[in-house]
Design an enzyme around this catalytic site. Structure first.
Site, short mmCIF file in Angstrom:
data_model
loop_
_atom_site.label_atom_id
_atom_site.label_comp_id
_atom_site.label_asym_id
_atom_site.label_seq_id
_atom_site.Cartn_x
_atom_site.Cartn_y
_atom_site.Cartn_z
CG LEU A 258 -1.88 -0.84 1.39
CD1 LEU A 258 -2.74 -0.92 2.57
CD2 LEU A 258 -3.18 -0.27 0.18
CG ASP A 259 0.85 4.08 -3.35
OD1 ASP A 259 1.81 3.05 -3.30
OD2 ASP A 259 0.16 4.30 -4.06
#
Length: 311
Positions: A42-43
């Site tokens: 996930l960013d």
């Protein structure tokens, strides 16, 4: 008696502002072991479900990476960034007047992104180009051109709309914020959906929020917050056999067959041949022995799941 080494799958609710790698580092501290990995990043800006494999269960992660995902997100129409999300630098702010976006135009732009589509990933992504990450090349000032990828967007629904005026680089700019719900195949970039919807509407766009709510059958509602030291992370580990049952068909083995399979031997079976893996579980202790293929009346090992601390 020594406590057994941790082994299982942990569902984590990642907060915003930290990387997936940082979440893994926190988990290593909490469990006291280094053998921990994750099934899909996930960013830093994004929040939500991150699936961690702990100990021998890291061997299950490759089967979790490709599962479908579900997200909630907020798209801002009227401002574009170089990363297609709020962590990037503003590259254009043409704005979008509310009167220029009626329900019909909006549905046409969103609807064009549903189904099986050819999507060009965001330039600032982890995709490798000639051995280097695309984001590293882009941040070095290189021109990055990524090939489109075929992805499937099963759901892309607008849940709410807000017409706003925001200040962008000192200028008041009219924008439209859309709260959306997205179900998609692995490899889909939700920020690229935001970009492409905006392009279809003749403006710029980016994500201001992104939350992953589901990976396959696993939901963020069942996840833990790693940063909460009051949470007993060992107690929240999902047993390998239980996770494998969610992912695959199951075959139950007696003690002799479980031992033979652990030794890499083929085990006779009356199961029909299958293309995908089958979870082989020992009846005696409900332990995941391995993932197997079924070919010509025999179980054949794909991946064994030892239980030792160094496995």
């Amino acid at each position: 008696m020594l406590e057994p080494a941790p082994n299982g799958i942990l569902l984590v609710d990642k907060p915003g502002g930290i990387s997936s790698h940082r979440s893994v580092s926190i988990a290593r501290r909490r469990f006291g072991i280094r053998k921990i990995g994750h099934a899909g990043t996930l960013d830093p800006m994004a929040t939500g479900l991150l699936v961690l494999g702990v100990g021998p269960s890291t061997r299950l992660l490759t089967h979790l990476v490709g599962l479908d995902k579900r997200y909630t997100a907020t798209i801002r129409l009227g401002v574009a960034t170089d990363s297609d999300d709020a962590d990037g630098a503003v590259v254009a702010s043409p704005g979008l007047l509310p009167d220029a976006l009626d329900d019909v135009r909006l549905e046409e732009a969103v609807g064009a992104q549903r189904g099986t589509i050819e999507q060009v990933p965001s330039t600032v992504s982890a995709i490798k180009v000639d051995g280097r990450r695309a984001y590293a090349r882009a941040r070095a000032g290189e021109t990055v051109e990524l090939e489109p990828r075929r992805v499937t967007v099963a759901r892309f629904d607008v849940l709410a709309r807000r017409d706003l005026v925001v200040v962008v680089e000192g200028v008041e700019t009219p924008v439209v914020d859309l709260d959306v719900d997205v179900e998609c195949s692995s490899g889909t970039y939700v920020r690229a959906l935001a970009r492409d919807v905006a392009v279809a509407l003749g403006t710029g766009g980016h994500l201001t929020a992104l939350r992953r709510t589901r990976i396959g059958a696993f939901a963020v509602a069942d996840a833990v917050v790693l940063e909460d030291d009051d949470v007993d992370v060992r107690a929240r580990l999902r047993r390998p056999a239980d996770v494998a049952r969610v992912l695959f068909r199951e075959v139950v083995l007696d003690s002799a067959a479980a031992r033979d399979l652990s030794d890499g031997k083929r085990v006779p079976t009356d199961l029909a041949d299958t293309d995908g893996p089958v979870a082989a579980v020992a009846a005696a202790d409900d332990r995941l022995v391995g993932l197997v293929s079924v070919r010509r009346g025999a179980l054949r090992v794909i991946t064994n799941f030892p239980t030792g601390a160094d496995a």
